[in-house]
Design an enzyme around this catalytic site. Sequence first.
Site, PDB file in Angstrom:
ATOM      1  N   SER A 133       0.802  -1.045  -0.154  1.00 39.93           N
ATOM      2  CA  SER A 133       0.087   0.103  -0.167  1.00 39.93           C
ATOM      3  C   SER A 133       0.817   1.323   0.017  1.00 39.93           C
ATOM      4  CB  SER A 133      -0.726   0.110   1.309  1.00 39.93           C
ATOM      5  OG  SER A 133      -1.528   1.237   1.572  1.00 39.93           O
ATOM      6  N   TYR A 146      -2.470  -0.352  11.007  1.00 42.87           N
ATOM      7  CA  TYR A 146      -2.549  -0.977   9.529  1.00 42.87           C
ATOM      8  C   TYR A 146      -1.242  -0.527   8.952  1.00 42.87           C
ATOM      9  CZ  TYR A 146      -3.620  -0.801   4.769  1.00 42.87           C
ATOM     10  OH  TYR A 146      -3.658  -1.106   3.158  1.00 42.87           O
TER      11      TYR A 146
END
Length: 278
Positions: A133, A146
């Site tokens: 990501s 996260y």
Amino acid sequence: MTTSVLITGTSSGIGRATALRLARRPELTVYATARRPETLADLAGAGARVLPLDVTDETSMAKAVAAVEAEHGAVGVLVNNAGYGEYGTIEETGLDGVRRQFETNVFGLSRMTQLVLPGMRRAGRGRIVNVGSMGGRIVFPAGGYYHASKYAVEALTDALRFEAAPFGVKVSLIEPGLIRTSFGDTAAHTLAGSAAPAGPYAALNVAADRQMAQSYGSKILSASPETVAKAIEHAVTASRPRTRYVVTPAAKALIHTRRLLGARIFDAYLRMQFKAAA
């Protein structure tokens, strides 16, 4: 002989789009996986083979890899896509949820990699594509755990790329920005459940929730899963795949902005953004 491609987490979003895209290529045999394989009927109809796979269960992972190896000798390509976001502040987020997230995002990815590498080494070739990501390069508030999981994927991928190269195994990292999938809804749900409405971070959580909703809803800031699937296809099929694929113009701009401006100025930018969302 076709090349086998094993993809984790294909029940929705990026994984589903990738399986559909790669299944159209006659030189690839695509294995689409999910914890509940009954959710993959449309992928089977599109030409993918369907396997049950839970990346938090050792037996499930070993069986899936063994099934592919039994037919092809080795997994030709592993796409480590399974993952989700556990959102909330560092102080308030329950660590049981954080551990579950790391089991999927980090340890599941790592174990799948360990399981396919012996076969790839014997074959003298293979590819591993990790879906990370832009959140492995920049950090937003209320998302620290996260982001930590995706920073871990960055480190693992960089180490693996060097370690596996002598055996003919090529490793790439996909770094999507905001993608219009169920990820945003899952992140907002975990954020809502991570803290009391009147807690010390209530205003921040409300601002973060609104910021996520606005960003994922923007067609300028976000992109479709098919955009990421196209990048994964290149990593799977190109003779010289890139080490990194940053997906979406907004992700590229944010990563470069953070690198160029440094922490203090980027923090000031975040304060402006979250104030506007509050």
